[in-house]
Design a protein around this motif. Structure first.
Motif, PDB file in Angstrom:
ATOM      1  N   ARG A 362       0.821  -1.208   0.000  1.00 48.66           N
ATOM      2  CA  ARG A 362       0.000   0.000   0.000  1.00 48.66           C
ATOM      3  C   ARG A 362       0.853   1.255   0.000  1.00 48.66           C
ATOM      4  O   ARG A 362       0.338   2.358   0.074  1.00 48.66           O
ATOM      5  N   GLY A 363       2.178   1.070   0.001  1.00 50.92           N
ATOM      6  CA  GLY A 363       3.058   2.230  -0.030  1.00 50.92           C
ATOM      7  C   GLY A 363       3.472   2.694   1.347  1.00 50.92           C
ATOM      8  O   GLY A 363       3.972   3.820   1.507  1.00 50.92           O
ATOM      9  N   GLU A 364       3.303   1.871   2.345  1.00 57.81           N
ATOM     10  CA  GLU A 364       3.673   2.255   3.700  1.00 57.81           C
ATOM     11  C   GLU A 364       5.003   1.592   4.064  1.00 57.81           C
ATOM     12  O   GLU A 364       5.064   0.376   4.238  1.00 57.81           O
ATOM     13  N   HIS A 365       6.070   2.395   4.111  1.00 54.96           N
ATOM     14  CA  HIS A 365       7.401   1.807   4.312  1.00 54.96           C
ATOM     15  C   HIS A 365       8.012   2.167   5.654  1.00 54.96           C
ATOM     16  O   HIS A 365       9.209   2.068   5.836  1.00 54.96           O
ATOM     17  N   ARG A 366       7.181   2.630   6.596  1.00 58.51           N
ATOM     18  CA  ARG A 366       7.756   3.090   7.863  1.00 58.51           C
ATOM     19  C   ARG A 366       7.835   1.981   8.917  1.00 58.51           C
ATOM     20  O   ARG A 366       8.062   2.259  10.079  1.00 58.51           O
ATOM     21  N   ILE A 367       7.589   0.750   8.513  1.00 52.05           N
ATOM     22  CA  ILE A 367       7.546  -0.323   9.516  1.00 52.05           C
ATOM     23  C   ILE A 367       8.767  -1.220   9.391  1.00 52.05           C
ATOM     24  O   ILE A 367       9.081  -1.707   8.299  1.00 52.05           O
ATOM     25  N   ALA A 368       9.454  -1.424  10.498  1.00 56.03           N
ATOM     26  CA  ALA A 368      10.620  -2.304  10.499  1.00 56.03           C
ATOM     27  C   ALA A 368      10.375  -3.447  11.473  1.00 56.03           C
ATOM     28  O   ALA A 368       9.714  -3.270  12.491  1.00 56.03           O
ATOM     29  N   ALA A 369      10.908  -4.630  11.131  1.00 50.43           N
ATOM     30  CA  ALA A 369      10.688  -5.781  12.002  1.00 50.43           C
ATOM     31  C   ALA A 369      12.015  -6.342  12.485  1.00 50.43           C
ATOM     32  O   ALA A 369      12.985  -6.406  11.725  1.00 50.43           O
ATOM     33  N   ARG A 370      12.057  -6.696  13.735  1.00 51.33           N
ATOM     34  CA  ARG A 370      13.210  -7.426  14.262  1.00 51.33           C
ATOM     35  C   ARG A 370      12.669  -8.745  14.809  1.00 51.33           C
ATOM     36  O   ARG A 370      12.060  -8.782  15.863  1.00 51.33           O
ATOM     37  N   ILE A 371      12.873  -9.791  14.019  1.00 48.20           N
ATOM     38  CA  ILE A 371      12.281 -11.078  14.381  1.00 48.20           C
ATOM     39  C   ILE A 371      13.381 -12.071  14.715  1.00 48.20           C
ATOM     40  O   ILE A 371      14.319 -12.248  13.938  1.00 48.20           O
ATOM     41  N   ASP A 372      13.267 -12.688  15.844  1.00 48.15           N
ATOM     42  CA  ASP A 372      14.195 -13.737  16.254  1.00 48.15           C
ATOM     43  C   ASP A 372      14.068 -14.903  15.274  1.00 48.15           C
ATOM     44  O   ASP A 372      12.996 -15.465  15.094  1.00 48.15           O
ATOM     45  N   GLU A 373      15.192 -15.243  14.612  1.00 49.93           N
ATOM     46  CA  GLU A 373      15.125 -16.284  13.573  1.00 49.93           C
ATOM     47  C   GLU A 373      14.736 -17.645  14.119  1.00 49.93           C
ATOM     48  O   GLU A 373      14.180 -18.475  13.412  1.00 49.93           O
ATOM     49  N   ASN A 374      15.057 -17.882  15.373  1.00 48.91           N
ATOM     50  CA  ASN A 374      14.765 -19.197  15.957  1.00 48.91           C
ATOM     51  C   ASN A 374      13.463 -19.224  16.743  1.00 48.91           C
ATOM     52  O   ASN A 374      13.269 -20.051  17.619  1.00 48.91           O
ATOM     53  N   LEU A 375      12.596 -18.279  16.416  1.00 49.44           N
ATOM     54  CA  LEU A 375      11.301 -18.238  17.091  1.00 49.44           C
ATOM     55  C   LEU A 375      10.564 -19.562  16.877  1.00 49.44           C
ATOM     56  O   LEU A 375      10.401 -20.008  15.740  1.00 49.44           O
ATOM     57  N   PRO A 376      10.105 -20.208  17.945  1.00 51.10           N
ATOM     58  CA  PRO A 376       9.428 -21.493  17.756  1.00 51.10           C
ATOM     59  C   PRO A 376       8.033 -21.298  17.175  1.00 51.10           C
ATOM     60  O   PRO A 376       7.438 -20.226  17.308  1.00 51.10           O
ATOM     61  N   LEU A 377       7.518 -22.341  16.550  1.00 50.02           N
ATOM     62  CA  LEU A 377       6.118 -22.332  16.126  1.00 50.02           C
ATOM     63  C   LEU A 377       5.249 -22.443  17.377  1.00 50.02           C
ATOM     64  O   LEU A 377       5.674 -22.973  18.391  1.00 50.02           O
ATOM     65  N   THR A 378       4.019 -21.942  17.293  1.00 45.98           N
ATOM     66  CA  THR A 378       3.099 -22.158  18.410  1.00 45.98           C
ATOM     67  C   THR A 378       1.695 -22.314  17.859  1.00 45.98           C
ATOM     68  O   THR A 378       1.432 -21.956  16.703  1.00 45.98           O
ATOM     69  N   ARG A 379       0.815 -22.861  18.687  1.00 45.49           N
ATOM     70  CA  ARG A 379      -0.545 -23.138  18.201  1.00 45.49           C
ATOM     71  C   ARG A 379      -1.451 -21.935  18.478  1.00 45.49           C
ATOM     72  O   ARG A 379      -1.824 -21.688  19.623  1.00 45.49           O
ATOM     73  N   ILE A 380      -1.784 -21.200  17.427  1.00 45.32           N
ATOM     74  CA  ILE A 380      -2.634 -20.020  17.568  1.00 45.32           C
ATOM     75  C   ILE A 380      -3.605 -19.959  16.383  1.00 45.32           C
ATOM     76  O   ILE A 380      -3.448 -20.700  15.414  1.00 45.32           O
ATOM     77  N   ASP A 381      -4.580 -19.069  16.494  1.00 48.31           N
ATOM     78  CA  ASP A 381      -5.469 -18.779  15.376  1.00 48.31           C
ATOM     79  C   ASP A 381      -4.819 -17.647  14.582  1.00 48.31           C
ATOM     80  O   ASP A 381      -4.847 -16.489  14.991  1.00 48.31           O
ATOM     81  N   ALA A 382      -4.211 -18.008  13.453  1.00 48.59           N
ATOM     82  CA  ALA A 382      -3.390 -17.050  12.717  1.00 48.59           C
ATOM     83  C   ALA A 382      -4.197 -15.853  12.230  1.00 48.59           C
ATOM     84  O   ALA A 382      -3.716 -14.711  12.245  1.00 48.59           O
ATOM     85  N   VAL A 383      -5.442 -16.092  11.811  1.00 48.84           N
ATOM     86  CA  VAL A 383      -6.257 -14.996  11.280  1.00 48.84           C
ATOM     87  C   VAL A 383      -6.488 -13.949  12.378  1.00 48.84           C
ATOM     88  O   VAL A 383      -6.372 -12.742  12.136  1.00 48.84           O
ATOM     89  N   LEU A 384      -6.780 -14.431  13.578  1.00 42.90           N
ATOM     90  CA  LEU A 384      -7.053 -13.501  14.675  1.00 42.90           C
ATOM     91  C   LEU A 384      -5.787 -12.785  15.126  1.00 42.90           C
ATOM     92  O   LEU A 384      -5.798 -11.581  15.389  1.00 42.90           O
ATOM     93  N   VAL A 385      -4.684 -13.520  15.215  1.00 41.80           N
ATOM     94  CA  VAL A 385      -3.437 -12.883  15.654  1.00 41.80           C
ATOM     95  C   VAL A 385      -2.994 -11.858  14.608  1.00 41.80           C
ATOM     96  O   VAL A 385      -2.462 -10.794  14.943  1.00 41.80           O
ATOM     97  N   GLU A 386      -3.246 -12.161  13.330  1.00 45.52           N
ATOM     98  CA  GLU A 386      -2.929 -11.183  12.289  1.00 45.52           C
ATOM     99  C   GLU A 386      -3.733  -9.901  12.513  1.00 45.52           C
ATOM    100  O   GLU A 386      -3.241  -8.794  12.326  1.00 45.52           O
ATOM    101  N   GLN A 387      -4.978 -10.079  12.956  1.00 42.71           N
ATOM    102  CA  GLN A 387      -5.800  -8.897  13.220  1.00 42.71           C
ATOM    103  C   GLN A 387      -5.239  -8.081  14.383  1.00 42.71           C
ATOM    104  O   GLN A 387      -5.247  -6.859  14.360  1.00 42.71           O
ATOM    105  N   VAL A 388      -4.740  -8.757  15.410  1.00 41.10           N
ATOM    106  CA  VAL A 388      -4.119  -8.042  16.529  1.00 41.10           C
ATOM    107  C   VAL A 388      -2.979  -7.184  16.013  1.00 41.10           C
ATOM    108  O   VAL A 388      -2.888  -5.986  16.320  1.00 41.10           O
ATOM    109  N   LEU A 389      -2.108  -7.792  15.193  1.00 46.76           N
ATOM    110  CA  LEU A 389      -0.961  -7.051  14.670  1.00 46.76           C
ATOM    111  C   LEU A 389      -1.414  -5.902  13.782  1.00 46.76           C
ATOM    112  O   LEU A 389      -0.895  -4.791  13.873  1.00 46.76           O
ATOM    113  N   SER A 390      -2.387  -6.161  12.915  1.00 44.17           N
ATOM    114  CA  SER A 390      -2.908  -5.116  12.036  1.00 44.17           C
ATOM    115  C   SER A 390      -3.411  -3.932  12.848  1.00 44.17           C
ATOM    116  O   SER A 390      -3.084  -2.781  12.556  1.00 44.17           O
ATOM    117  N   ASN A 391      -4.206  -4.232  13.870  1.00 46.81           N
ATOM    118  CA  ASN A 391      -4.781  -3.157  14.678  1.00 46.81           C
ATOM    119  C   ASN A 391      -3.697  -2.366  15.396  1.00 46.81           C
ATOM    120  O   ASN A 391      -3.757  -1.140  15.461  1.00 46.81           O
TER     121      ASN A 391
END
Lengths: 499, 227
Positions: A362-391
């Motif tokens: 959408r042309g929004e380039h002000r967001i930077a991520a620092r993600i731990d590469e070894n982050l483990p998988l976990t059991r979540i509802d991805a659609v809902l967690v995506e909404q948390v991040l979006s909000n």
């Protein structure tokens, strides 16, 4: 006459006769050594005993039998009923009068004792009922307590409560001689029927209403005359005292339930109003922009560059409204009674990347991520967690003062932590907890805040995580949420393991 | 775009959206027919062969997924679904029933055109190669190049990438990927995808955290970007 009746009559004749015979034996033993007056005393004793043990009728019979026996056996001339001396005549008369009087007194004394005991028992039963009812809460528990006490006191009985339409519940099928029509009439008229009530005395049961404020709250049905003592009137009075107590308890319960419901309704109403206010607030701003831009475009001839700018603004604002609509929809879904999370093994880093990628397209380039590469998988509802991040990102973009937004994530032993930080004006002296309270458009409420953050909180808590906000050291705000880790990551079989 | 003269059937009950779709796609050169209900659409599809279908999932008479099934039974033409709900499970169901891709309402015409292009590409040349920016996948030679240099992939990594490349630009559901790459008994093992996609991104993406090529469709599946 029935056999038991014959037996009763026989008993009431035999008992005094045996007592008088015993008294005669005693008087016989005294004969010669004592005066006639002492012998008369033996008979008097028999009368008193009879009065105490067997009641008035027995004792009066004993009195007459005693006088006759004294006369026959001991008053000269013996073995006749004639009396030769007026002195003896007076003794006999006195014995008769004293016997009758004593019999009366003794009988009354006994009756009073029995009645006192019965009163005490009733008082105890009512007291026990009151104790049980005071401890009980909710109609089913109250009903069970009442029934238990009723059966304890009257041996048997039923408690009938009305349904929503005012129809009494059907009693259990084992209820013999139950008259449903009578019960319903009693309930509707709030008037007791059965023996000694003046209404339908021929019924085998009493039907007594549970008195309520305006109308009766139910009916007690109890077989009449099951108790081993007391008159019908007394039993009825006792039953009505029972009914009053049960009625009061039911009334108290209804009142407290109504009070609870009223409080809940008021709270729900307030929540709904706040929600509507929040939604219309979130909708009105973009709508104003869209309407303004569209009407400008249709009514004026503008240079191409300006036209393009207005069209862009329409698109942007429509997108913002979409996000609001999305949140409202999600809220409805999350408010449903049974929210089921569609959990799967997910990578939180991947979800963060998806949200950032969408913003970039959408042309929004002000967001930077620092993600731990070894982050483990976990059991979540991805659609809902995506909404948390979006909000959280939308919130940071709207209030972050235009600077860079930093998303970072790391794993702890039992949870995964995600933070979204901006360099905006920060929270000021706002209570961070208030930010997540549903649609609290209080002072300091910022655009889009209420709904989006409340949904974040709901989603995170559904997952068993926590969410919070704080001022960021060096300026800005930082929002942090955690999601529990789901134990060991599943294995990948085959030759190609995870590297 | 090769839209000219292609027959397109739009099944959509909302008049405004029908108008918008018809206007935009007729301008692109499609020969557009429209249906308001699922039954009408099925009748129309029985009389004529369409090159492309656009189906709204929320129809007034029959379930959109049933319409997708009916179209797929008689035709191999691409089917694009419009979904008003954010209900991912429904999208997945429609995709597994034979739809090629989806667009979630509300959508912009740019997004719609991109999906249509990807869907139409499927019916074009039998894809042997994929090229986008620095990434090039040679399916026949089982080779992957990044910025001209060959990238070493394990067999499963390659199979996964090849599966996405054969549907380049289109979403592929978790189920389809697991079934095609690992086998039907693996359709529940979504964690395989998380792990292997992570490995592929690390090898192919400039910024693996925010991928350019291997895109996640949360709750649905994956998509290899085609443009």
């Amino acid at each position: 006459m029935s056999d038991t009746g014959t037996l009763a009559v026989l008993k009431s004749v035999l008992r005094p006769a045996v007592l008088v015979a015993l008294a005669t034996l005693a008087a016989w033993g005294m004969d010669g050594a004592s005066s006639l007056a002492s012998q008369a005393m033996a008979y008097l004793l028999a009368v008193v005993f009879s009065a105490f043990r067997h009641g008035r009728r027995d004792s009066i019979l004993a009195a007459f039998l005693g006088v006759a026996a004294l006369n026959f056996f001991f008053v000269p001339p013996r073995h006749t009923f004639s009396v030769e001396n007026s002195d003896y005549g007076f003794t006999l008369l006195a014995l008769l009068v004293v016997s009758i009087v004593v019999s009366g007194l003794a009988t009354r004394l006994k009756e009073e004792t029995v009645q006192a005991r019965r009163r005490e028992r009733r008082a105890r039963e009512l007291h026990a009922l009151a104790d049980m009812l005071a401890a009980a809460e909710g109609e089913p528990v109250l009903a069970a307590c009442s029934l238990e006490a009723l059966r304890g006191a009257f041996g048997s009985g039923m408690l009938l409560l009305p349904d929503a339409q005012g129809r009494l519940s059907e009693p259990a099928p084992e209820a013999v001689a139950f008259d449903g029509k009578a019960a319903q009439w009693v309930f509707d008229q709030a008037c007791a029927v059965g023996p000694a009530t003046g209404y339908w005395p021929e019924l085998p049961r009493w039907y007594v209403p549970l008195p309520g404020d305006v109308k009766s709250l139910g009916v007690l049905a109890v077989p009449a005359g099951l108790r081993d003592s007391g008159t019908l009137a007394e039993d009825l009075e006792h039953l009505q005292a029972f009914a009053r107590q049960v009625g009061l308890a039911l009334q108290r319960d209804q009142l407290s339930r109504r009070a609870r419901e009223a409080t809940l309704a008021a709270r729900t109403e307030a929540l709904r109003n706040a929600l509507l206010a929040s939604i219309s607030h979130d909708m009105r701003t973009p709508l104003a922009a869209i309407l303004g831009a569209a009407s400008t475009l249709s009514s004026q001839t503008l240079p191409a560059a300006e036209q393009k700018q207005l069209l862009h603004s329409i698109e942007d604002e429509a997108r913002r409204m979409t996000a609001t609509a999305e949140n409202v929809l999600q809220l409805a879904r999350l408010s449903a009674d049974h929210v089921s999370l569609r959990r799967d093994w997910e990578s939180i880093g991947e979800i963060i990347g998806t949200v950032i990628g969408r913003q970039r397209r959408r042309g929004e380039h002000r967001i930077a991520a620092r993600i731990d590469e070894n982050l483990p998988l976990t059991r979540i509802d991805a659609v809902l967690v995506e909404q948390v991040l979006s909000n959280l990102i939308e919130n940071a973009l709207a209030h972050g003062g235009g600077g860079e937004i930093e998303i970072s994530t790391h794993a702890l032993d039992d949870r995964i932590v995600v933070t979204v930080a901006d360099r905006g004006p920060g929270l000021g002296d706002l209570d961070p907890a208030q930010l997540f309270v549903r649609f609290q458009p209080g002072p300091g409420a910022r655009r889009g805040t209420g709904l989006g953050l409340a949904i974040c909180k709901a989603i995170v808590e559904l997952h068993g995580g926590t969410i919070g906000a704080a001022n960021r050291p060096g300026g800005g705000a930082v929002f942090e949420f955690t999601l529990p880790r789901a134990g060991d990551e599943p294995m990948v079989d085959g030759a190609e393991g995870r590297k | 775009m090769s839209a000219t003269g292609r027959d397109l059937l739009i099944v959509e009950d909302d008049a405004e959206i029908r108008l918008f779709l018809k206007t935009a796609l007729a301008a692109d050169g499609f020969s557009v027919s429209t249906a308001v209900t699922g039954r009408e659409a099925q009748a129309m599809a029985g009389h004529r062969d369409y090159d492309l279908f656009i189906v709204d999932l929320g129809l007034p008479d029959v379930d959109g997924i049933e319409v997708v099934r009916a179209f797929r039974e008689r035709s191999q033409a691409p089917i694009l679904i419009l979904s008003a709900q954010t209900d991912e499970a429904r999208k997945v169901e429609a995709l597994d029933a034979g739809a090629d891709d989806y667009v979630t309402k509300p959508f912009g015409v740019g997004e719609l055109r991109a999906r249509l292009r990807a869907a139409l590409r499927r019916t074009g040349e039998a894809a042997t190669n994929f090229e986008l920016e620095a990434l090039s996948i040679e399916l026949d030679r089982r080779r992957v190049l990044r910025g001209g240099g060959e990238v070493h992939l394990t067999p499963i990594e390659f199979n996964l990438l090849a599966r996405l490349a054969r549907s380049a630009g289109r979403v592929v559901t978790h189920r389809q990927l697991l079934s095609d790459v690992w086998g039907p008994e693996y359709v529940e093992h979504t964690h395989y995808l998380r792990i292997y996609m992570g490995q592929l991104r690390a090898k192919l993406e400039n910024d693996p955290a925010v991928p350019r090529f291997l895109l996640t469709e949360t709750g649905v599946g994956y998509r290899l970007a085609a443009e």
